[in-house]
Write an enzyme that holds these catalytic residues in place. Structure first.
Site, PDB file in Angstrom:
ATOM      1  N   LYS A   1       1.719  -8.121 -15.045  1.00 45.61           N
ATOM      2  CA  LYS A   1       0.651  -7.430 -14.540  1.00 45.61           C
ATOM      3  C   LYS A   1      -0.924  -7.928 -14.233  1.00 45.61           C
ATOM      4  O   LYS A   1      -1.516  -7.391 -13.476  1.00 45.61           O
ATOM      5  CB  LYS A   1       0.691  -6.079 -15.440  1.00 45.61           C
ATOM      6  CG  LYS A   1       1.573  -5.093 -15.074  1.00 45.61           C
ATOM      7  CD  LYS A   1       1.358  -3.670 -16.083  1.00 45.61           C
ATOM      8  CE  LYS A   1       2.227  -2.893 -16.007  1.00 45.61           C
ATOM      9  NZ  LYS A   1       1.839  -1.530 -16.537  1.00 45.61           N
TER      10      LYS A   1
ATOM     11  N   GLY B   1      -5.199  -0.521 -25.900  1.00 40.09           N
ATOM     12  CA  GLY B   1      -4.572  -1.678 -25.156  1.00 40.09           C
ATOM     13  C   GLY B   1      -4.483  -1.522 -23.648  1.00 40.09           C
ATOM     14  O   GLY B   1      -5.166  -0.718 -23.109  1.00 40.09           O
ATOM     15  N   GLY B   2      -3.467  -2.031 -22.744  1.00 41.50           N
ATOM     16  CA  GLY B   2      -3.367  -2.000 -21.451  1.00 41.50           C
ATOM     17  C   GLY B   2      -3.210  -0.752 -21.028  1.00 41.50           C
ATOM     18  O   GLY B   2      -3.781  -0.053 -20.132  1.00 41.50           O
ATOM     19  N   ALA B   3      -2.225   0.256 -21.612  1.00 45.18           N
ATOM     20  CA  ALA B   3      -1.956   1.395 -21.119  1.00 45.18           C
ATOM     21  C   ALA B   3      -3.145   2.475 -21.414  1.00 45.18           C
ATOM     22  O   ALA B   3      -3.833   3.157 -20.664  1.00 45.18           O
ATOM     23  CB  ALA B   3      -0.762   2.148 -21.754  1.00 45.18           C
TER      24      ALA B   3
ATOM     25  N   ASN C   1      -8.954   3.115 -32.319  1.00 38.09           N
ATOM     26  CA  ASN C   1      -8.196   2.088 -32.427  1.00 38.09           C
ATOM     27  C   ASN C   1      -8.271   1.415 -33.686  1.00 38.09           C
ATOM     28  O   ASN C   1      -9.064   1.562 -34.646  1.00 38.09           O
ATOM     29  CB  ASN C   1      -8.594   1.097 -31.409  1.00 38.09           C
ATOM     30  CG  ASN C   1      -7.418   0.000 -31.214  1.00 38.09           C
ATOM     31  OD1 ASN C   1      -6.204   0.356 -30.783  1.00 38.09           O
ATOM     32  ND2 ASN C   1      -7.682  -1.254 -31.173  1.00 38.09           N
ATOM     33  N   ARG C   2      -7.134   0.535 -34.080  1.00 41.09           N
ATOM     34  CA  ARG C   2      -7.191  -0.095 -35.433  1.00 41.09           C
ATOM     35  C   ARG C   2      -8.322  -0.934 -35.573  1.00 41.09           C
ATOM     36  O   ARG C   2      -9.051  -1.150 -36.452  1.00 41.09           O
ATOM     37  CB  ARG C   2      -5.711  -0.679 -35.635  1.00 41.09           C
ATOM     38  CG  ARG C   2      -5.498  -1.420 -37.085  1.00 41.09           C
ATOM     39  CD  ARG C   2      -4.181  -1.990 -37.217  1.00 41.09           C
ATOM     40  NE  ARG C   2      -3.099  -0.684 -37.649  1.00 41.09           N
ATOM     41  CZ  ARG C   2      -2.412  -0.106 -36.764  1.00 41.09           C
ATOM     42  NH1 ARG C   2      -2.126  -0.867 -35.706  1.00 41.09           N
ATOM     43  NH2 ARG C   2      -1.698   0.697 -37.248  1.00 41.09           N
TER      44      ARG C   2
ATOM     45  N   TYR D   1       8.519   7.051 -24.371  1.00 41.10           N
ATOM     46  CA  TYR D   1       9.799   8.147 -23.705  1.00 41.10           C
ATOM     47  C   TYR D   1      11.165   7.567 -24.522  1.00 41.10           C
ATOM     48  O   TYR D   1      12.038   8.151 -23.885  1.00 41.10           O
ATOM     49  CB  TYR D   1       9.773   8.210 -22.163  1.00 41.10           C
ATOM     50  CG  TYR D   1       9.789   6.721 -21.664  1.00 41.10           C
ATOM     51  CD1 TYR D   1      11.249   6.333 -21.095  1.00 41.10           C
ATOM     52  CD2 TYR D   1       8.785   6.142 -21.049  1.00 41.10           C
ATOM     53  CE1 TYR D   1      11.232   4.884 -20.453  1.00 41.10           C
ATOM     54  CE2 TYR D   1       8.949   4.968 -20.316  1.00 41.10           C
ATOM     55  CZ  TYR D   1      10.012   4.245 -20.109  1.00 41.10           C
ATOM     56  OH  TYR D   1      10.196   3.273 -19.330  1.00 41.10           O
TER      57      TYR D   1
ATOM     58  N   GLY E   1       6.436  11.480 -22.656  1.00 40.72           N
ATOM     59  CA  GLY E   1       5.980  10.267 -21.973  1.00 40.72           C
ATOM     60  C   GLY E   1       6.678  10.160 -20.715  1.00 40.72           C
ATOM     61  O   GLY E   1       6.484   9.193 -19.831  1.00 40.72           O
TER      62      GLY E   1
END
Length: 277
Positions: free
Chosen positions: A67, A132-134, A154-155, A221, A242
């Site tokens: 991506k 992250g990316g999503a 986020n962690r 999902y 999802g």
């Protein structure tokens, strides 16, 4: 006209994209094919892109791990994809490759389709779990659609801070803080891979307290009903699956390629049946 579409990535043999886009072609009465092009990370990506350029292809999707890598091979890139730093859809037109990212907008479409009241409820307080990316795609799409109050948990809080940069109305918090304040949010969106098969007994946070009319969404999902969604459901929250994001980001890509928006009637149920075997 007969369209040629495809998907590049690795590994992608079990992708549901050919089935989804096959349905879209049928529903819009268009002729075309959708093929899988698996590109092993050990071969030359540049060479594979040269081969793809020589084919009479109208558009293609990109999934992991390409991506970001695809960006160097594009002639142009949509503003939203530029902000996200990743492309999942390419339009091939007049010899040029134009990159887009349909993940975030596809997600927002799927959410508003399930909960139409969210089209107006731009003042809702949203908690985004993961950075992250999503999460990046969904965050930018939420902002683009006019949602003002987005908190990213986020962690590593540094990644969350980076994501909300230039958006002073948004906040970054730790997952621990998120867990302690779930009752402050109208919508909670889980964007990480925590809870995905085979780790179905995991959840990114515990939903110890929720607003009575809260919506909890998980982009995973596999399984459809994650541990997080099970907990949300047991607490009386509305839940959002999802697999609908998968459908609507594909619908958006199909529109970019064909200028036609395929109808979605019962497609989410059909896909759910496939996923549940």
């Amino acid at each position: 006209m007969t369209y040629q579409f495809g998907l590049i990535g690795y590994p992608i043999k079990h992708s549901l994209s050919p089935w989804i886009h096959g349905e879209f072609l049928k529903r819009t009465n268009l002729q075309g094919t959708y093929s899988i092009v698996e590109i092993d990370p050990n071969v030359s990506f540049e060479e594979e892109m040269r081969k793809l350029r020589s084919m009479n292809i109208n558009g293609f999707n990109i999934t992991v791990p390409y991506k970001e890598k695809i960006i160097d091979f594009l002639d142009d890139i949509d503003e939203q994809a530029k902000k996200i730093g990743a492309v999942n859809t390419v339009l091939c037109k007049s010899g040029k490759w134009i990159g887009y990212n349909t993940d975030g907008n596809g997600y927002v479409r799927s959410l508003q389709s399930s909960f139409p009241s969210l089209k107006e409820g731009k003042e809702k307080k949203i908690l985004l779990l993961g950075a992250g990316g999503a999460a990046k795609g969904i965050f930018h799409a939420l902002i683009q659609h006019g949602y003002q109050h987005v908190t990213v948990a986020n962690r590593s809080i540094d990644k969350a801070i980076l994501l909300i940069e230039n958006h002073p109305q948004c906040k970054a918090i730790t997952l621990k803080e998120a867990e302690q304040t779930t009752d402050q949010f109208d919508l909670i969106i889980q964007t990480s891979s925590v809870g995905m098969k085979p780790h179905v007994d995991q959840a990114i946070i515990h939903l110890t307290k929720l607003k009575e009319d809260a919506i909890v969404s998980d982009i995973i999902y596999q399984p459809l009903l994650t541990k997080l969604l099970k907990e949300a459901e047991s607490l009386g929250a509305s839940i959002h699956f999802g697999h609908t994001m998968l459908l609507y980001q594909a619908q958006y890509a199909f529109e970019i390629w064909t200028d036609k928006r395929p109808p979605m009637d019962d497609l989410d149920t059909e896909l759910q049946n496939i996923l549940e075997g």
